[in-house]
Design a protein around this motif. Structure first.
Motif, PDB file in Angstrom:
ATOM      1  N   GLU A  45      -2.198   2.306  -7.971  1.00 12.70           N
ATOM      2  CA  GLU A  45      -1.056   2.652  -7.126  1.00 12.70           C
ATOM      3  C   GLU A  45      -1.104   4.098  -6.616  1.00 12.70           C
ATOM      4  N   HIS A  46      -0.671   4.271  -5.369  1.00  9.83           N
ATOM      5  CA  HIS A  46      -0.438   5.601  -4.819  1.00  9.83           C
ATOM      6  C   HIS A  46       0.853   6.158  -5.439  1.00  9.83           C
ATOM      7  N   PRO A  66      -6.610   5.330  -4.966  1.00 12.61           N
ATOM      8  CA  PRO A  66      -5.202   5.742  -5.061  1.00 12.61           C
ATOM      9  C   PRO A  66      -5.066   7.249  -4.942  1.00 12.61           C
ATOM     10  N   THR A  67      -3.943   7.673  -4.391  1.00 18.27           N
ATOM     11  CA  THR A  67      -3.677   9.095  -4.208  1.00 18.27           C
ATOM     12  C   THR A  67      -2.514   9.528  -5.091  1.00 18.27           C
ATOM     13  N   ARG A 119       0.029  -3.067  -5.505  1.00 16.90           N
ATOM     14  CA  ARG A 119      -1.153  -2.778  -4.695  1.00 16.90           C
ATOM     15  C   ARG A 119      -2.371  -3.408  -5.371  1.00 16.90           C
ATOM     16  N   HIS A 174       0.220  12.869  -5.036  1.00 19.83           N
ATOM     17  CA  HIS A 174       0.693  14.094  -4.398  1.00 19.83           C
ATOM     18  C   HIS A 174       1.850  14.669  -5.216  1.00 19.83           C
ATOM     19  N   ASP A 189       0.806  -1.221   0.000  1.00 17.63           N
ATOM     20  CA  ASP A 189       0.000   0.000   0.000  1.00 17.63           C
ATOM     21  C   ASP A 189       0.842   1.275   0.000  1.00 17.63           C
ATOM     22  N   PRO A 221       3.393   4.279  -1.358  1.00 18.27           N
ATOM     23  CA  PRO A 221       3.414   4.968  -2.656  1.00 18.27           C
ATOM     24  C   PRO A 221       4.666   4.663  -3.459  1.00 18.27           C
TER      25      PRO A 221
END
Length: 281
Positions: free
Chosen positions: A38-39, A249-250, A241, A252, A12, A14
């Motif tokens: 996927e993050h 998923p994130t 993941r 940033h 999990d 990133p």
């Protein structure tokens, strides 16, 4: 000897992706398409860009500083989404973080040679990339194996214009004409985009080819190959993941320059609204 902390790398966690600026977004685009679950963290080192005219020691220092930050965020893999940084620094990054899968970007000399019909392959890249020992060795190996002739074309100033958002302008057309025309005149029927920034001006490169009298010239973008290699490494390490994970998923963004500029690049280049933070590292 300097010791480095070992970070947990659960599925999990990133994936960290970094470049000297916005060019690596072309690689991020392929990663998101192939691994949508996927993050992701994207780091643009725009405050210290471009890397193309810098010394190898400078690029290594920046790459290690960014890798230290991203590993501090607990990433499970690193993608060096920059041709210049791959050539100059990926060996150092891997040596510092042997526990992490690290994927680099290299100019697509092998797929370029495979795609060429007449064996003449133009390579558009930064000065630093084309001077790198790794690239020159790869060129010689592939040339010996395939008989391909690689025409190396440095493109000073091109990254700067792309970073400024000049993707479809008279300035881009004028600059590219000087880089592309000599390759077409020498008979290149394939052009390798040897910098992750360049796929964002692929249409302008195609126009320059036509203006120079070229026909049926293939353009090679290696972003998809990077994403596939990342997927293989994650799968082999049991780090992919699952698509059924409980939360979405994130993504940033971080930059060493203007957060607004990177956020704008996300919107313009990838049609994404991403929260971006400015850092000083």
């Amino acid at each position: 000897m300097t010791s480095h902390p070992t970070f947990p790398t659960p599925a999990d966690a990133p994936i960290g992706v970094f470049d000297s600026g916005v060019g690596g977004l072309s690689v991020l685009r392929h990663i998101r398409a192939l691994l949508p679950q996927e993050h992701l963290i994207y780091f643009a080192d725009s405050g210290y860009a471009p890397y193309g005219g810098r010394t190898e020691a400078y690029v290594v220092e920046r790459a290690l500083a960014i890798a230290a930050y991203l590993t501090g965020k607990g990433v499970k893999a690193l993608v060096v989404a920059c041709n210049t940084a791959t050539v100059a620094a990926i060996k150092a990054v891997r040596a510092h973080y042997p526990e992490l899968p690290v994927v680099g970007v290299e100019p697509g000399l092998k797929p370029g040679a495979a795609a060429s019909r007449n064996g003449k392959v133009g390579v558009l890249a930064t000065v630093r990339t084309l001077q790198g020992e790794k690239l020159l060795q790869l060129r010689d190996q592939i040339a010996a194996a395939t008989g391909a002739q690689f025409l190396l074309q440095p493109c000073p100033g091109l990254v700067d214009l792309i970073e400024q958002g000049e993707l479809d302008s008279a300035a881009i057309d004028a600059l590219l004409a000087g880089f592309v025309a000599p390759l077409v005149e020498q008979g290149a029927d394939t052009l390798v985009l040897g910098c992750t920034h360049y796929p964002f001006v692929q249409d302008a490169i195609a126009r320059a080819v036509i203006a120079a009298g070229g026909r049926d010239v293939k353009l090679i973008d290696t972003g998809d190959a990077v994403a596939r290699q990342l997927a293989r490494l994650l799968e082999g390490a049991g780090l992919q993941r699952p698509g059924s994970a409980g939360h979405p998923p994130t993504l940033h963004g971080y930059t060493t320059a203007s957060a607004d500029a990177l956020a704008s690049a996300f919107r313009t280049l990838l049609q994404l609204d991403v929260a971006v933070e400015t850092l000083k590292i």
